[in-house]
Design a protein around this motif. Structure first.
Motif, short mmCIF file in Angstrom:
data_model
loop_
_atom_site.label_atom_id
_atom_site.label_comp_id
_atom_site.label_asym_id
_atom_site.label_seq_id
_atom_site.Cartn_x
_atom_site.Cartn_y
_atom_site.Cartn_z
N ALA A 137 -7.22 2.20 -2.27
CA ALA A 137 -6.16 3.18 -2.52
C ALA A 137 -5.00 2.52 -3.25
N TYR B 159 -3.84 3.82 -6.94
CA TYR B 159 -2.52 4.41 -7.14
C TYR B 159 -1.62 3.52 -8.02
N TYR C 273 0.85 -1.21 0.00
CA TYR C 273 0.00 0.00 0.00
C TYR C 273 0.88 1.25 0.00
N THR D 213 -2.03 6.89 7.88
CA THR D 213 -3.33 6.78 7.23
C THR D 213 -4.42 7.23 8.19
N PRO E 55 -6.55 9.58 -2.10
CA PRO E 55 -7.05 9.15 -3.41
C PRO E 55 -8.53 9.50 -3.61
N SER E 56 -9.16 10.10 -2.60
CA SER E 56 -10.62 10.25 -2.61
C SER E 56 -11.15 11.15 -3.71
N THR F 153 -10.34 7.42 3.41
CA THR F 153 -8.94 7.05 3.60
C THR F 153 -8.05 8.15 3.01
#
Ligand SMILES: Cc1ncc(COP(=O)(O)O)c(C=O)c1O
Length: 389
Positions: free
Chosen positions: A277, A281, A69, A92, A233-234, A244
């Protein structure tokens, strides 16, 4: 996927669609939801596949080993922003509202003040004030629809109680992508007033044309001992419901403070958010490129139609899908233009007043929707203000 597809979000617990009637009195039956900052699009297939993979497996236990991640986050920042992130510096949070609250708790004390360059994302003030801190509002200068900062003027606004600046880069609302000189100015201001600089870069992927977002640590590496960066990433992938986001702290002593605050809050991440996420990504590059091109055209269509209405001025967004429209040229009282937009055009945008000093004559319209919705919104606004033409 096609961004033109209309996906009915009503009665899906969508904040944007299912709360517009109770809050703004605009019915979702024939109204257009253009407020909350999420888009009416599905995320890239790689994100949907990550969730399908989880449900196929079917066991939803605790998540551990964040190496892949973190590597995905570092890869994205390197590829897309030329920014080298140390994986150890990534925390996070439950989104960046939570990130804001955690930074406030970690880097300020009750009674301290936090600086905001207003108008700015309305929820910053909400979280900061709820924690017993005050806000020092430094109003940006609006020159012909272009925001800039006036640091000399802000020197006189500060009270001496300020410990932190919550900075928005790119800026919401108004969509500025700050230049190297402007970022240097922000850093100098923070050094001069001994402020921790929290740079919220949640909109960094949605940048138009020739504009280039510069991550704060690249712009001003010399202030890393007072710098915290927030990304997520939202907004980029339209996955805000997973709550997140990342708070990135390279400085060791700030990192220790932040880590303690995370533990004190019992914060640990949600596995759905981490899977989504990582997938986004890792495999979302082409989708984001298409999205940005689509949003750029939405912005062109919206601005062309809205700026043709005498008295209305949509700011030229350099980034974000959040159009910021100034109604001051109509000479109308705030209540009147809001009523026309909500009751006649049946559109629910955000009220500018909630964004702090300088926002009163504005409404913010979310352009993250299929083109036909943007065209419909333009046509409704033109009709609602047809007496001005
Ligand atoms: C600048 C900025 N920061 C933070 C947020 C909220 O982020 P989250 O949904 O991750 O809490 C938003 C949402 O609109 C935003 O525009």
């Amino acid at each position: 996927m096609s961004f033109d597809e209309i996906i009915d979000r009503r009665n899906t617990h969508s904040s944007k669609w299912d709360m517009m009637e109770p809050i703004y009195g605009v019915s979702p039956d024939d109204g257009l939801a253009m407020w909350v900052a999420d888009m009416d699009f599905k995320p890239p297939q790689c994100v949907l596949d990550a969730i399908i993979g989880m449900t196929d497996h079917g066991v939803f236990g605790y998540y551990a080993d964040e190496a892949s991640y973190r590597a995905a986050i570092c890869g994205w920042m390197e590829r897309r922003h030329n920014w080298a992130v140390d994986p150890e510096s990534i925390f996070t949070a439950h989104g960046l509202g939570n990130g804001t609250a955690l930074c406030t708790a970690a880097f300020t004390d009750p009674g301290d003040a936090v600086v905001l360059f207003t108008p700015v994302y309305h929820a910053f003030a909400k979280y900061i004030k709820a924690a017993g801190r005050t806000i020092t509002e430094c109003e940006m200068v609006n020159t012909d629809g272009h925001y800039t900062m006036d640091f000399d003027a802000y020197d006189d606004v500060l009270t001496g109680k300020e410990k932190m600046l919550m900075f928005c880069s790119p800026h919401n609302p108004g969509g500025r992508v700050w230049t190297q000189e402007e970022l240097q100015g922000v850093a100098d201001f923070c050094v001069k007033h001994d402020l921790i600089l929290v740079s919220d870069e949640i909109h960094h992927d949605l940048v138009f044309g020739e504009n280039k977002h510069i991550p704060m640590p690249n712009a001003v590496p010399e202030i890393s001992d007072r710098l915290v960066i927030m990304t997520a990433p939202s907004k980029t992938f339209n996955i805000a419901g997973n709550h997140t986001g990342n708070v990135i702290v390279h400085d060791k002593s700030l990192r220790e403070k932040f880590a303690t605050t995370m533990v004190a809050g019992g914060i640990s991440a949600n596995s759905f958010g981490l899977y989504m996420a990582e997938a986004a990504y890792t495999g979302g590059d082409a989708w984001v490129d298409e999205l940005v091109a689509y949003l750029a055209e939405n912005k062109r269509v919206f601005d062309e139609g809205v700026n043709a209405i005498p008295g209305l001025k949509s700011m030229n967004l350099e980034a974000t899908y959040l159009a910021w429209v100034d109604f001051s040229g109509t000479g109308m009282a705030t209540e009147e233009f809001i009523n026309r937009v909500r009751k006649v055009a049946k559109i629910a945008p955000n009220d500018g007043t909630t964004f702090g000093l300088g926002g009163d004559s504005f409404l913010r319209f979310n352009l993250g929707a299929p083109r036909s919705v943007i065209e419909e919104a333009v046509s409704r606004l033109q009709k609602a203000f047809s007496d001005l033409q």
